[in-house]
Design a protein around this motif. Structure first.
Motif, PDB file in Angstrom:
ATOM      1  N   HIS A 231       0.781 -10.631  17.380  1.00 34.43           N
ATOM      2  CA  HIS A 231       1.239 -10.640  15.984  1.00 34.43           C
ATOM      3  C   HIS A 231       0.190 -11.296  15.082  1.00 34.43           C
ATOM      4  CE1 HIS A 231       5.269  -9.182  17.038  1.00 34.43           C
ATOM      5  NE2 HIS A 231       5.021  -9.813  18.163  1.00 34.43           N
ATOM      6  N   GLU A 232      -1.063 -11.046  15.439  1.00 35.30           N
ATOM      7  CA  GLU A 232      -2.171 -11.655  14.698  1.00 35.30           C
ATOM      8  C   GLU A 232      -2.293 -11.134  13.277  1.00 35.30           C
ATOM      9  OE1 GLU A 232      -2.335 -10.392  17.732  1.00 35.30           O
ATOM     10  OE2 GLU A 232      -2.906 -12.066  19.047  1.00 35.30           O
ATOM     11  N   GLU A 233      -1.537 -10.078  12.929  1.00 37.07           N
ATOM     12  CA  GLU A 233      -1.609  -9.564  11.559  1.00 37.07           C
ATOM     13  C   GLU A 233      -1.195 -10.604  10.527  1.00 37.07           C
ATOM     14  OE1 GLU A 233       2.416  -7.822  13.117  1.00 37.07           O
ATOM     15  OE2 GLU A 233       0.408  -8.221  13.921  1.00 37.07           O
TER      16      GLU A 233
ATOM     17  N   GLU B  96       8.548  -5.063   0.932  1.00 36.39           N
ATOM     18  CA  GLU B  96       8.686  -4.099   2.028  1.00 36.39           C
ATOM     19  C   GLU B  96       7.393  -3.968   2.832  1.00 36.39           C
ATOM     20  OE1 GLU B  96      11.431  -2.486   3.105  1.00 36.39           O
ATOM     21  OE2 GLU B  96      12.429  -3.848   1.711  1.00 36.39           O
ATOM     22  N   LEU B  97       6.275  -4.373   2.260  1.00 36.19           N
ATOM     23  CA  LEU B  97       5.002  -4.292   2.964  1.00 36.19           C
ATOM     24  C   LEU B  97       5.008  -5.145   4.228  1.00 36.19           C
ATOM     25  CD1 LEU B  97       2.083  -3.193   2.935  1.00 36.19           C
ATOM     26  CD2 LEU B  97       1.448  -5.210   1.591  1.00 36.19           C
ATOM     27  N   PHE B  98       5.653  -6.310   4.163  1.00 37.03           N
ATOM     28  CA  PHE B  98       5.668  -7.222   5.310  1.00 37.03           C
ATOM     29  C   PHE B  98       6.886  -7.030   6.216  1.00 37.03           C
ATOM     30  CE2 PHE B  98       2.053  -9.285   3.639  1.00 37.03           C
ATOM     31  CZ  PHE B  98       1.574 -10.145   4.620  1.00 37.03           C
ATOM     32  N   GLN B  99       7.903  -6.305   5.759  1.00 36.56           N
ATOM     33  CA  GLN B  99       9.121  -6.174   6.559  1.00 36.56           C
ATOM     34  C   GLN B  99       8.876  -5.603   7.952  1.00 36.56           C
ATOM     35  OE1 GLN B  99      12.113  -7.510   5.580  1.00 36.56           O
ATOM     36  NE2 GLN B  99      12.567  -7.138   7.746  1.00 36.56           N
ATOM     37  N   PRO B 100       8.018  -4.600   8.125  1.00 37.38           N
ATOM     38  CA  PRO B 100       7.762  -4.108   9.491  1.00 37.38           C
ATOM     39  C   PRO B 100       7.187  -5.169  10.422  1.00 37.38           C
ATOM     40  CG  PRO B 100       7.010  -2.514   7.864  1.00 37.38           C
ATOM     41  CD  PRO B 100       7.352  -3.764   7.110  1.00 37.38           C
ATOM     42  N   PHE B 101       6.423  -6.108   9.878  1.00 38.07           N
ATOM     43  CA  PHE B 101       5.876  -7.195  10.705  1.00 38.07           C
ATOM     44  C   PHE B 101       7.005  -8.103  11.183  1.00 38.07           C
ATOM     45  CE2 PHE B 101       1.960  -6.932   7.726  1.00 38.07           C
ATOM     46  CZ  PHE B 101       1.560  -5.755   8.346  1.00 38.07           C
ATOM     47  N   TYR B 102       7.949  -8.398  10.285  1.00 36.93           N
ATOM     48  CA  TYR B 102       9.078  -9.243  10.658  1.00 36.93           C
ATOM     49  C   TYR B 102       9.965  -8.530  11.686  1.00 36.93           C
ATOM     50  CZ  TYR B 102       7.703 -11.436   6.212  1.00 36.93           C
ATOM     51  OH  TYR B 102       7.005 -12.012   5.180  1.00 36.93           O
ATOM     52  N   ASP B 103      10.165  -7.230  11.483  1.00 37.81           N
ATOM     53  CA  ASP B 103      10.991  -6.462  12.418  1.00 37.81           C
ATOM     54  C   ASP B 103      10.374  -6.448  13.814  1.00 37.81           C
ATOM     55  OD1 ASP B 103      12.740  -5.886  10.358  1.00 37.81           O
ATOM     56  OD2 ASP B 103      11.921  -3.891   9.978  1.00 37.81           O
ATOM     57  N   ARG B 104       9.075  -6.259  13.878  1.00 35.15           N
ATOM     58  CA  ARG B 104       8.406  -6.183  15.183  1.00 35.15           C
ATOM     59  C   ARG B 104       8.425  -7.542  15.881  1.00 35.15           C
ATOM     60  NH1 ARG B 104       3.257  -6.081  17.449  1.00 35.15           N
ATOM     61  NH2 ARG B 104       2.216  -6.674  15.506  1.00 35.15           N
ATOM     62  N   LEU B 105       8.319  -8.611  15.108  1.00 37.23           N
ATOM     63  CA  LEU B 105       8.405  -9.952  15.685  1.00 37.23           C
ATOM     64  C   LEU B 105       9.769 -10.158  16.336  1.00 37.23           C
ATOM     65  CD1 LEU B 105       6.992 -12.847  15.826  1.00 37.23           C
ATOM     66  CD2 LEU B 105       8.458 -13.394  13.865  1.00 37.23           C
ATOM     67  N   ARG B 106      10.810  -9.700  15.661  1.00 34.28           N
ATOM     68  CA  ARG B 106      12.158  -9.840  16.203  1.00 34.28           C
ATOM     69  C   ARG B 106      12.320  -9.007  17.473  1.00 34.28           C
ATOM     70  NH1 ARG B 106      14.599  -7.415  12.563  1.00 34.28           N
ATOM     71  NH2 ARG B 106      15.132  -5.521  13.687  1.00 34.28           N
ATOM     72  N   GLU B 107      11.823  -7.788  17.432  1.00 38.89           N
ATOM     73  CA  GLU B 107      11.982  -6.885  18.572  1.00 38.89           C
ATOM     74  C   GLU B 107      11.179  -7.331  19.790  1.00 38.89           C
ATOM     75  OE1 GLU B 107      10.674  -3.290  16.811  1.00 38.89           O
ATOM     76  OE2 GLU B 107      12.447  -3.072  15.511  1.00 38.89           O
TER      77      GLU B 107
END
Length: 332
Positions: free
Chosen positions: A95-97, A120-131
């Protein structure tokens, strides 16, 4: 009501209990800090509003481990909540992004940092962290003081004034490359050893904001503070997704609302704290300056390109900058 017991990274058992869900909130900030005050307010409000269904016990000052250990424990479910700078999620492998937040002068202002991190630009990063890690970002809230140059040598007005300064920076490739571009010598020092390292001249400076510099007494062993404001950031508030799934929808909403209020408290009182901290530095004899920010920005303008397609996807920095061509959020 249920009391939830976690062991070896799994929900080991659940038994009826009048005490409800007991959440462990660990963080690294001092017990007398504004951050801990905000967390304690959150804990008290959650307990009151849930009628005891959810109790939050606060462990300040790294009692449950440093930032890395706390995140690992959250993945296992042995620590339930924490809060720390959102960009430090970059230390989570894969998650180095999030290190994009350390690109110097990426944000035009604190208002823009707040808007981008909550877009919304950062939401996919948060979702992937959770998953992938089982860590849920409840909110990004609570302004941090911008990172600046705090040194033993100076004053710093131009990049030439910073040439050769041995400075402790965050141990990540973006921060290191930025300071190298400015002609400084970034040096890895454990944060817990930084005060002593400054006092003994192992390093000649550090780059935290006032919210860390004064509470950690770095002003006692330095002589200059230059408001470079090269990184704006906020606090991320996190909960183990394993824990989150055990809460009722009503309790989840209450946690979200009280986290937002805790962040607002930090932002609201942070300005007064910054003014007080600056007075403390001046009274201690530090010389406070505003350096030539455009000159520093120009020298580090291409640093991010080294990490495009590696730490984060191609084009992310330009997308963040493009967002900031819109109306300034402070004027909305």
């Amino acid at each position: 009501m249920l009391r939830f017991l976690f062991a070896a990274g799994a929900l080991a058992a659940a038994a009826t209990s009048s005490q409800g869900a007991e959440l462990r909130f660990g963080h690294v900030f001092a017990a007398d800090s504004l951050e801990n005050t905000a967390v304690r307010q959150l804990a008290e409000a959650v307990a009151e509003r849930t009628g005891g269904e959810v109790a939050v016990t606060v462990f300040p000052a790294g009692q449950l481990g440093d930032v890395g250990a706390t995140f690992s424990a959250m993945t296992l479910g042995t620590v339930d909540m924490t809060m720390v700078d959102i960009s430090l999620l970059g230390y989570q492998k894969g998650h180095e992004e999030f290190f994009v937040g350390q690109v110097p002068f990426l944000f035009k202002s604190q208002d823009w940092a707040r808007k981008v991190y909550n877009s919304e630009l950062f939401q996919p990063f948060y979702d992937r962290l959770r998953e992938e890690k089982g860590i849920r970002v409840v909110a990004v809230a609570g302004d941090r003081e911008p990172r600046s140059f705090n040194t033993k040598t100076g004053p710093i007005f131009e990049p030439a004034d910073a040439e050769g300064i041995k400075i402790r920076v965050l141990p990540n490739p973006v921060s290191i490359a930025s300071f190298e571009a400015w002609g400084m010598r970034p040096t890895p020092i454990n944060f817990n050893e930084l005060y002593l390292a400054l006092r003994q001249d192992v390093v000649e400076g550090q780059d935290n904001g006032l919210d860390v510099t004064v509470p950690m007494n770095f002003h006692e062993v330095t002589s200059y503070y230059a408001y470079s404001n090269h990184v704006y950031s906020l606090y991320g508030w996190y909960i183990s997704d394993m824990t989150w799934q055990t809460l009722s929808p009503e309790a989840q909403t209450i946690v979200e609302e009280e986290v937002a209020k805790a962040g607002e408290l930090i932002s609201r009182l942070g300005a007064a704290r910054a003014a007080r901290d600056e007075r403390t530095m001046l009274e201690a004899g530090l010389k406070v300056t505003v350096p030539n920010r455009p000159a520093f920005e120009a020298l580090a303008a291409d640093v991010y390109k080294t990490f495009e397609g590696d730490l984060w996807r191609e084009g992310l920095v330009e997308e963040i900058r493009a967002m900031q061509e819109e109306t300034d959020p402070a004027l909305e």
